[in-house]
Design an enzyme around this catalytic site. Structure first.
Site, PDB file in Angstrom:
ATOM      1  N   HIS A  81     -74.819  -2.922 -54.899  1.00  0.00           N
ATOM      2  CA  HIS A  81     -73.535  -4.423 -54.990  1.00  0.00           C
ATOM      3  C   HIS A  81     -73.872  -4.077 -56.394  1.00  0.00           C
ATOM      4  O   HIS A  81     -73.438  -4.970 -56.706  1.00  0.00           O
ATOM      5  CB  HIS A  81     -75.493  -5.148 -54.490  1.00  0.00           C
ATOM      6  CG  HIS A  81     -75.733  -6.431 -55.311  1.00  0.00           C
ATOM      7  ND1 HIS A  81     -75.547  -7.036 -54.539  1.00  0.00           N
ATOM      8  CD2 HIS A  81     -76.201  -6.717 -56.658  1.00  0.00           C
ATOM      9  CE1 HIS A  81     -76.119  -8.482 -55.460  1.00  0.00           C
ATOM     10  NE2 HIS A  81     -75.647  -8.089 -56.647  1.00  0.00           N
ATOM     11  N   GLU A  82     -75.307  -3.522 -57.319  1.00  0.00           N
ATOM     12  CA  GLU A  82     -74.611  -3.397 -58.644  1.00  0.00           C
ATOM     13  C   GLU A  82     -73.625  -2.856 -59.481  1.00  0.00           C
ATOM     14  O   GLU A  82     -73.006  -3.743 -60.358  1.00  0.00           O
ATOM     15  CB  GLU A  82     -76.036  -2.466 -58.671  1.00  0.00           C
ATOM     16  CG  GLU A  82     -77.375  -2.904 -59.077  1.00  0.00           C
ATOM     17  CD  GLU A  82     -77.532  -4.500 -59.504  1.00  0.00           C
ATOM     18  OE1 GLU A  82     -77.559  -5.288 -60.463  1.00  0.00           O
ATOM     19  OE2 GLU A  82     -78.095  -6.034 -59.111  1.00  0.00           O
ATOM     20  N   HIS A 116     -71.021  -5.405 -59.335  1.00  0.00           N
ATOM     21  CA  HIS A 116     -70.594  -5.848 -60.622  1.00  0.00           C
ATOM     22  C   HIS A 116     -70.147  -4.966 -61.730  1.00  0.00           C
ATOM     23  O   HIS A 116     -69.069  -5.625 -61.879  1.00  0.00           O
ATOM     24  CB  HIS A 116     -71.922  -6.071 -61.109  1.00  0.00           C
ATOM     25  CG  HIS A 116     -72.961  -6.978 -60.288  1.00  0.00           C
ATOM     26  ND1 HIS A 116     -71.889  -8.277 -60.466  1.00  0.00           N
ATOM     27  CD2 HIS A 116     -73.805  -7.456 -59.433  1.00  0.00           C
ATOM     28  CE1 HIS A 116     -73.295  -9.079 -59.907  1.00  0.00           C
ATOM     29  NE2 HIS A 116     -74.096  -9.185 -59.993  1.00  0.00           N
ATOM     30  N   HIS A 166     -66.298  -4.668 -61.100  1.00  0.00           N
ATOM     31  CA  HIS A 166     -65.318  -6.373 -61.394  1.00  0.00           C
ATOM     32  C   HIS A 166     -65.622  -6.110 -62.856  1.00  0.00           C
ATOM     33  O   HIS A 166     -64.318  -6.157 -63.649  1.00  0.00           O
ATOM     34  CB  HIS A 166     -66.587  -6.777 -61.654  1.00  0.00           C
ATOM     35  CG  HIS A 166     -66.275  -8.230 -61.241  1.00  0.00           C
ATOM     36  ND1 HIS A 166     -66.492  -9.552 -61.501  1.00  0.00           N
ATOM     37  CD2 HIS A 166     -64.716  -8.981 -61.284  1.00  0.00           C
ATOM     38  CE1 HIS A 166     -65.591 -11.271 -61.262  1.00  0.00           C
ATOM     39  NE2 HIS A 166     -64.360 -10.071 -61.138  1.00  0.00           N
TER      40      HIS A 166
END
Length: 618
Positions: free
Chosen positions: A392-393, A396, A399
């Site tokens: 998940h991290e 980020h 991105h």
């Protein structure tokens, strides 16, 4: 003009973002103190700029009448974002109203801090008022008992019920804080010419308008009701078997416990069984493999200069593309230490942007986790939920790495709140796919791959009771929207509103004399935006089903996703990004159906796995 404002913003953010990170993360007090001083100083400068009328008027004139040189749609979009940021402090209003906005913002900040603080305080109850059968479950302080959580994992039903009723006991002071917070927010929105606080909060969001949020939640709620009821019937049957009471009824304190029990019993999914297969090195290798496959990039461990690291267990990763070269840096602060925040998160240290000479300012981010410290007896091992968090991290972080925006104000995760979680949630789909896990889930001692049976059980365990869990999120989101959708009704308390919303959006009934909303600290940080996770989850699900479900390593899909979604950051309206990418209008109905379709697929997988396990046992 937008270039000038972005240059100004970039200069400020390079100091402010780094100082804020050091203040939060550095283990040495002299550094955190110096960083705090820098944060205070830079905040003063920002405050002066935010109230600088000639600056505002120059930008406002360009937004209204156009620049002196030709501008693109991106330029116009970013100019409007800067203008809205300016107007948050009421600079566009007459002096009297502007002073009112400043006062209201100050009240809102103070009320939010008081509410957040109260939300985590334990409930103090006289020992004799706690049922004797469960008194020893809770810590004591003199003649009192402290209840500091919901005890959702307790196998004792009475302990779960007692904790729920006591921890969520109404607090008049908390209720006053929340009511005043909602009043101030509505007054702020009204002063700034917005119909409600929700209209203000959703400005430049993916959904654009509170009405679309309501339609999405209503559509999803309607489809979820029979599916969630089916989940709850299974849990109620489990409760009756577990308690030996034929008429036992499921209550709000039960679902987390029976979800966990279902994982262990029906799927034989025990965390300790999976742990040896997820070494940190193996997981990073898995991430590297996905990035190579989808985008042609590799994650390279890079030596640091003396003094570059804030602790001796930090890793620096260079993100390198096979033809474009270096894209940016990720610092990995993965291990727990004293004073470090106990949360997994992503920090932007330097945003990417196009520079005047045509080169690109490389993004720099930190990914922070709280894994156990490495031990000489073996590698750091991650539980399946920790693997999800890592992916998940890193979603980020990627991105930020893969955005190639003109302006740092809209780079990477600097996009609307209800879109920022899409890339990170999408990465969780990769972490839950057997084909992906198969590439790196190996026993740290024997190097043997995880068996097919274990892979299927692990991935199925993440899909259990997804209808009832989603329904709970819909209820939370709807409550947040209702609280921020108009002036507070003086004839209704926040609990009265909760009871109305719960009856409409959640299958389990309200528990008398409780006030769950007074513990809901997300109302402060995500006021009118709690729906954001659900929208992000839905868009990520839609992207997964459309582009990656058939083949999670598809380079063509990865390049398209990078080019049409990640590269833009917040430089284009996110609704437009999604519509262009998926070639379909993003309506509330389509969004809801996408998520419901995924829930139905999850339930089919659970049935198949459960049937296989039952056959194997017989």
């Amino acid at each position: 003009m937008v270039e000038i404002f972005d240059e100004l913003s970039d200069s400020l953010c390079k100091v402010a973002d780094l100082a804020e990170f050091i203040r939060i993360a550095h283990p040495k007090n002299k550094y955190t103190q110096a960083a705090e001083d820098a944060c205070i100083t830079i905040s003063g400068i920002v405050e002066n700029l935010n109230t600088h009328k000639p600056l505002y008027e120059a930008l406002s004139n360009v937004v209204a009448n156009g620049d002196s040189i030709p501008t693109t749609e991106v330029d116009k979009h970013v100019s409007k974002l800067f203008l809205f940021d300016f107007e948050q402090s009421g600079i566009h209003l007459p002096d009297k109203e502007r002073e009112k906005v400043v006062r209201l913002n100050d009240y809102i900040l103070q009320l939010g801090q008081k509410f957040m603080n109260g939300a985590v305080q334990p409930t103090v109850v006289r020992r004799i008022d706690v049922p004797s059968s469960v008194r020893d479950y809770f810590p004591s302080e003199g003649d009192n008992v402290l209840v500091s959580g919901l005890y959702t994992n307790s196998s004792n039903a009475e302990a779960r019920e007692t904790a729920y009723r006591l921890f969520l006991k109404p607090s008049p002071q908390q209720d006053d804080f929340l009511t005043d917070l909602l009043l101030c927010r509505h007054e702020l929105a009204h002063t700034c010419s917005f119909e409600t606080y929700a209209h203000r909060a959703l400005n430049a969001s993916t959904v654009e308008h509170p009405q679309m949020v309501k339609e999405f939640l209503d559509e999803l709620s309607h489809g979820l009701r029979p599916r969630a009821d089916a989940d709850f019937r299974i849990m109620e049957k489990m409760k009756r078997q577990d308690s030996g009471i034929a008429q036992a009824q499921l209550a709000s304190w039960d679902p987390p416990y029976f979800t966990s029990l279902m994982e262990r019993k029906s799927l034989n999914a025990n965390t300790s069984e999976f742990l040896p297969y997820f070494s940190l090195g193996g997981c990073m290798e898995g991430l590297d493999n996905i990035m190579r496959s989808l985008y042609g990039i590799s994650l390279k461990n890079t030596e640091m200069e003396p003094g570059e690291s804030w602790n001796n267990d930090i890793y620096k990763i260079s993100v390198v593309h096979e033809s474009e070269g270096l894209l940016g840096y990720i610092y990995c602060d993965f291990f727990e230490r004293n004073g470090k925040p106990n949360q997994d998160c992503h920090f932007t240290i330097q945003g990417g942007k196009r520079l005047p000479d045509g080169s690109y300012q490389l993004p720099i981010v930190v990914v922070m986790l709280n894994l156990s410290q490495p031990h000489w007896t073996g590698p750091v091992l991650l539980s399946p939920s920790r693997v999800d968090n890592l992916f998940h991290e890193m979603g980020h972080a990627m991105h930020s790495m893969l955005a190639r925006t003109e302006y740092q104000h809209v780079t990477g995760t600097r996009c609307s709140t209800d879109f920022a979680e899409v890339p990170s949630v999408l990465m969780e789909y990769f972490a839950s796919d057997p084909r992906v896990l198969r590439t790196f889930a190996r026993h740290f001692q024997t190097q043997q791959s995880m068996s097919e049976d274990m892979l299927q059980r692990l991935c199925a365990s993440k899909k259990l009771f997804s209808a009832s869990e989603t329904q709970l999120q819909v209820f939370y989101s709807a409550l947040d929207q209702v609280y921020h959708s108009g002036p507070v009704n003086p004839k209704k308390t926040t609990t009265d509103i909760l009871i109305d919303v719960q009856s409409q959006y959640y299958s389990l009934p309200y528990v008398e004399d409780t006030a769950w909303q007074l513990r809901f600290s997300h109302l402060v940080g995500y006021g009118a935006k709690y729906y954001s996770y659900l929208i992000s989850k839905t868009i990520a699900s839609w992207i997964w089903q459309t582009c990656f479900k058939e083949n999670p390593f598809n380079r063509e899909s990865g390049e398209k996703y990078r080019r049409e979604i990640l590269a833009h950051g917040g430089g284009m309206p996110s609704k437009q990004l999604v519509t262009n990418f998926l070639k379909r209008e993003m309506t509330p109905q389509i969004l809801a159906q996408s998520l419901l379709h995924e829930i139905d697929m999850n339930n089919d997988i659970i049935k198949d796995i459960s049937k296989s396990l039952l056959n194997a046992q017989t």
